[in-house]
Scaffold this active site. Sequence first.
Site, PDB file in Angstrom:
ATOM      1  N   TYR A  73       0.826  -1.208   0.000  1.00 47.80           N
ATOM      2  CA  TYR A  73       0.000   0.000   0.000  1.00 47.80           C
ATOM      3  C   TYR A  73       0.862   1.260   0.000  1.00 47.80           C
ATOM      4  O   TYR A  73       0.552   2.237  -0.671  1.00 47.80           O
ATOM      5  CB  TYR A  73      -0.930   0.005   1.223  1.00 47.80           C
ATOM      6  CG  TYR A  73      -1.975   1.088   1.125  1.00 47.80           C
ATOM      7  CD1 TYR A  73      -3.189   0.836   0.500  1.00 47.80           C
ATOM      8  CD2 TYR A  73      -1.734   2.366   1.617  1.00 47.80           C
ATOM      9  CE1 TYR A  73      -4.143   1.829   0.371  1.00 47.80           C
ATOM     10  CE2 TYR A  73      -2.674   3.371   1.486  1.00 47.80           C
ATOM     11  CZ  TYR A  73      -3.880   3.094   0.866  1.00 47.80           C
ATOM     12  OH  TYR A  73      -4.819   4.082   0.734  1.00 47.80           O
ATOM     13  N   PHE A 125      -7.289  21.939 -24.315  1.00 53.27           N
ATOM     14  CA  PHE A 125      -7.695  20.539 -24.415  1.00 53.27           C
ATOM     15  C   PHE A 125      -8.936  20.373 -23.562  1.00 53.27           C
ATOM     16  O   PHE A 125      -9.079  21.024 -22.531  1.00 53.27           O
ATOM     17  CB  PHE A 125      -6.580  19.585 -23.976  1.00 53.27           C
ATOM     18  CG  PHE A 125      -6.960  18.154 -24.208  1.00 53.27           C
ATOM     19  CD1 PHE A 125      -6.992  17.648 -25.499  1.00 53.27           C
ATOM     20  CD2 PHE A 125      -7.354  17.334 -23.166  1.00 53.27           C
ATOM     21  CE1 PHE A 125      -7.408  16.341 -25.739  1.00 53.27           C
ATOM     22  CE2 PHE A 125      -7.767  16.022 -23.404  1.00 53.27           C
ATOM     23  CZ  PHE A 125      -7.789  15.526 -24.692  1.00 53.27           C
ATOM     24  N   THR A 126      -9.833  19.482 -23.989  1.00 51.11           N
ATOM     25  CA  THR A 126     -11.153  19.357 -23.362  1.00 51.11           C
ATOM     26  C   THR A 126     -11.077  19.218 -21.838  1.00 51.11           C
ATOM     27  O   THR A 126     -11.691  20.000 -21.114  1.00 51.11           O
ATOM     28  CB  THR A 126     -11.908  18.145 -23.946  1.00 51.11           C
ATOM     29  OG1 THR A 126     -11.036  17.004 -23.899  1.00 51.11           O
ATOM     30  CG2 THR A 126     -12.321  18.390 -25.387  1.00 51.11           C
ATOM     31  N   ASP A 216       1.157  21.160 -19.810  1.00 47.07           N
ATOM     32  CA  ASP A 216       0.399  19.928 -20.049  1.00 47.07           C
ATOM     33  C   ASP A 216       1.350  19.121 -20.936  1.00 47.07           C
ATOM     34  O   ASP A 216       1.355  19.260 -22.151  1.00 47.07           O
ATOM     35  CB  ASP A 216      -0.912  20.251 -20.774  1.00 47.07           C
ATOM     36  CG  ASP A 216      -1.644  18.983 -21.212  1.00 47.07           C
ATOM     37  OD1 ASP A 216      -1.089  17.884 -21.071  1.00 47.07           O
ATOM     38  OD2 ASP A 216      -2.779  19.111 -21.713  1.00 47.07           O
ATOM     39  N   LYS A 259      -0.106   8.753 -23.382  1.00 46.58           N
ATOM     40  CA  LYS A 259       0.404   9.234 -24.677  1.00 46.58           C
ATOM     41  C   LYS A 259       1.915   8.961 -24.732  1.00 46.58           C
ATOM     42  O   LYS A 259       2.308   7.818 -24.843  1.00 46.58           O
ATOM     43  CB  LYS A 259       0.073  10.720 -24.856  1.00 46.58           C
ATOM     44  CG  LYS A 259      -1.282  11.160 -24.290  1.00 46.58           C
ATOM     45  CD  LYS A 259      -2.478  10.666 -25.079  1.00 46.58           C
ATOM     46  CE  LYS A 259      -3.821  10.919 -24.402  1.00 46.58           C
ATOM     47  NZ  LYS A 259      -4.109  12.226 -23.868  1.00 46.58           N
ATOM     48  N   ARG A 383     -13.960  15.390 -35.612  1.00 45.22           N
ATOM     49  CA  ARG A 383     -13.607  16.578 -34.837  1.00 45.22           C
ATOM     50  C   ARG A 383     -14.151  17.770 -35.615  1.00 45.22           C
ATOM     51  O   ARG A 383     -13.450  18.386 -36.400  1.00 45.22           O
ATOM     52  CB  ARG A 383     -12.094  16.697 -34.638  1.00 45.22           C
ATOM     53  CG  ARG A 383     -11.554  15.753 -33.568  1.00 45.22           C
ATOM     54  CD  ARG A 383     -11.672  16.339 -32.170  1.00 45.22           C
ATOM     55  NE  ARG A 383     -12.628  15.624 -31.339  1.00 45.22           N
ATOM     56  CZ  ARG A 383     -12.444  15.341 -30.054  1.00 45.22           C
ATOM     57  NH1 ARG A 383     -11.345  15.670 -29.456  1.00 45.22           N
ATOM     58  NH2 ARG A 383     -13.379  14.752 -29.354  1.00 45.22           N
ATOM     59  N   PHE A 450     -20.761  13.991 -28.883  1.00 46.75           N
ATOM     60  CA  PHE A 450     -20.066  13.191 -29.889  1.00 46.75           C
ATOM     61  C   PHE A 450     -19.859  11.737 -29.464  1.00 46.75           C
ATOM     62  O   PHE A 450     -19.772  10.848 -30.291  1.00 46.75           O
ATOM     63  CB  PHE A 450     -18.729  13.837 -30.276  1.00 46.75           C
ATOM     64  CG  PHE A 450     -17.775  14.053 -29.132  1.00 46.75           C
ATOM     65  CD1 PHE A 450     -17.878  15.173 -28.332  1.00 46.75           C
ATOM     66  CD2 PHE A 450     -16.775  13.131 -28.874  1.00 46.75           C
ATOM     67  CE1 PHE A 450     -16.994  15.372 -27.275  1.00 46.75           C
ATOM     68  CE2 PHE A 450     -15.880  13.318 -27.827  1.00 46.75           C
ATOM     69  CZ  PHE A 450     -15.999  14.436 -27.021  1.00 46.75           C
TER      70      PHE A 450
HETATM   71  C1  PLP Z   1      -5.247  12.941 -23.146  1.00 43.26           C
HETATM   72  C2  PLP Z   1      -4.931  14.312 -22.788  1.00 43.26           C
HETATM   73  C3  PLP Z   1      -5.214  14.824 -21.521  1.00 43.26           C
HETATM   74  C4  PLP Z   1      -5.979  14.035 -20.465  1.00 43.26           C
HETATM   75  O1  PLP Z   1      -5.330  12.874 -20.085  1.00 43.26           O
HETATM   76  P1  PLP Z   1      -6.131  11.533 -19.713  1.00 43.26           P
HETATM   77  O2  PLP Z   1      -5.026  10.582 -19.395  1.00 43.26           O
HETATM   78  O3  PLP Z   1      -6.933  11.128 -20.913  1.00 43.26           O
HETATM   79  O4  PLP Z   1      -6.972  11.816 -18.528  1.00 43.26           O
HETATM   80  C5  PLP Z   1      -4.821  16.121 -21.240  1.00 43.26           C
HETATM   81  N1  PLP Z   1      -4.221  16.886 -22.166  1.00 43.26           N
HETATM   82  C6  PLP Z   1      -3.949  16.442 -23.399  1.00 43.26           C
HETATM   83  C7  PLP Z   1      -3.280  17.336 -24.384  1.00 43.26           C
HETATM   84  C8  PLP Z   1      -4.297  15.141 -23.762  1.00 43.26           C
HETATM   85  O5  PLP Z   1      -4.049  14.722 -25.001  1.00 43.26           O
END
Ligand code: PLP
Length: 460
Positions: A73, A125-126, A216, A259, A383, A450
């Site tokens: 843990y 980003f969303t 980010d 990513k 998109r 979407f």
């Molecule tokens: C995917 C992504 C995120 C969010 O990450 P998750 O692992 O999907 O929660 C944030 N910023 C960018 C640019 C991304 O491509």
Amino acid sequence: MKQRTIAEPYRIKMIEPIKMTTREYREAKIREAGYNTFLLKSEDVYIDLLTDSGASAMSDWQWSGMFLGDEAYAGARNFFHLEKAVQEIYGFKHIVPTHQGRAAEHITSQIRIQRGQYVPMNMYFTTTREHAERAGGIFYDCIVDEAHDPASAHPFKGNVDLNKLQRLVDEKGANAIAYLSIAPCVNMAGGQPFSMANLREVAAWAKRYNLPIIFDATRAVENAYFIQQREEGYARKPVRAILREMMGYGEGCTMSSKKDNLVNIGGFLATNNEAFFVKAKEMVVVFEGLHTYGGLAGRDMEAIARGIYEMVDDAYIASRVRQVEYLGKRLQDAGIPIVIPIGGHAVFLDAKRFLPHIPQEQFPAQALAAALYVDSGVRAMERGIVSAGRDHTTGEHHKPKLELVRLTIPRRVYTNLHMDVVAESCQALYEEREKIKGLEIVYEPETLRFFQARFQEIGG
Ligand SMILES: *Cc1c(COP(=O)(O)O)cnc(C)c1O
């Protein structure tokens, strides 16, 4: 001389069969899925270019690390491996693991944004924007104008426009800004990088006003590769050194390991700011888990740590980005309209120019993504107007300038022959493009439509 071919710096020793299907089968499946590629079953897809998120293939070194998971843990050894990898490769002192990127964004936004403060971002980003807004922040777009133009060949469309930043400070004052949220290889602009020169200027400007940069860092390695290829003075520098220099301009980062980091799940936040780190550790316990696992198994942290070392291999990152370029060039050679320059993780078909006979209210990008699946079993993502949603007050569709189909390439998963299949399918559709019909909505969720909206062919 023509650029020499770089093959993948790895060989394949385990394969996963994918299903070949008939056109009739796919016609039935896309109808069942309401012409929405998100509603297809993965097993009915031949080549899956929906997203590069969490879809990477891990190496034998990563998989063998999975067996060395310390599932205690507290204080698992894999956490310390991850901490060391982030310190060595990204250069940040403190790290808090999270189950994925948006969790790191949640914690960062809650701690670092005061209600009513602005958060300048190079486009958005969303999830990053959503978390900033939930914390009471106000999104402010500071990307260069070229980023909004699919036909602009600017080599660094991810650059920040310093005049836009200055305007914000002049109007609102520096205290009205929480921090600068800067993203490498801007996803929503088509995977477009910023230059080191631009970042240097932004950092110098930010220092004057005592404003931190929090990256980010999701696609920072792909951005570092573009700097190596395109920016004067970097051609001989390894990507690893370029990434280190880049991150050096920031106070910290949030990261989606799904990513760049070559794993299927995970994320973290990292920072040099001691006070922020202490608060983040307190908060991660509430939302994710203890600060030495943050919602991840020990084995997952090991896979991320190893992926972090693998992602900065120059041959790997060159072959990754050049595979995207390979697909983009094949499409360009066939005269198919795409967003230029070709991005780091995806090629974007310009549905407005591909299907000029379909008005935007009949969802040309959605129709094109569905037609691509029917033609070849290739899954892409819309998109455009569907993703943009509706204006909450008027109920009208948002009509974005960009009406695109995204072909996103997962890392280390497909060969260039798969890319040929994709290119040939796009070409076949382009030759008979007037046969593709517009769509109408039959079901529409209120938010993020979407993902689950359903459609039918007009007159079909
Ligand atoms: C995917 C992504 C995120 C969010 O990450 P998750 O692992 O999907 O929660 C944030 N910023 C960018 C640019 C991304 O491509």
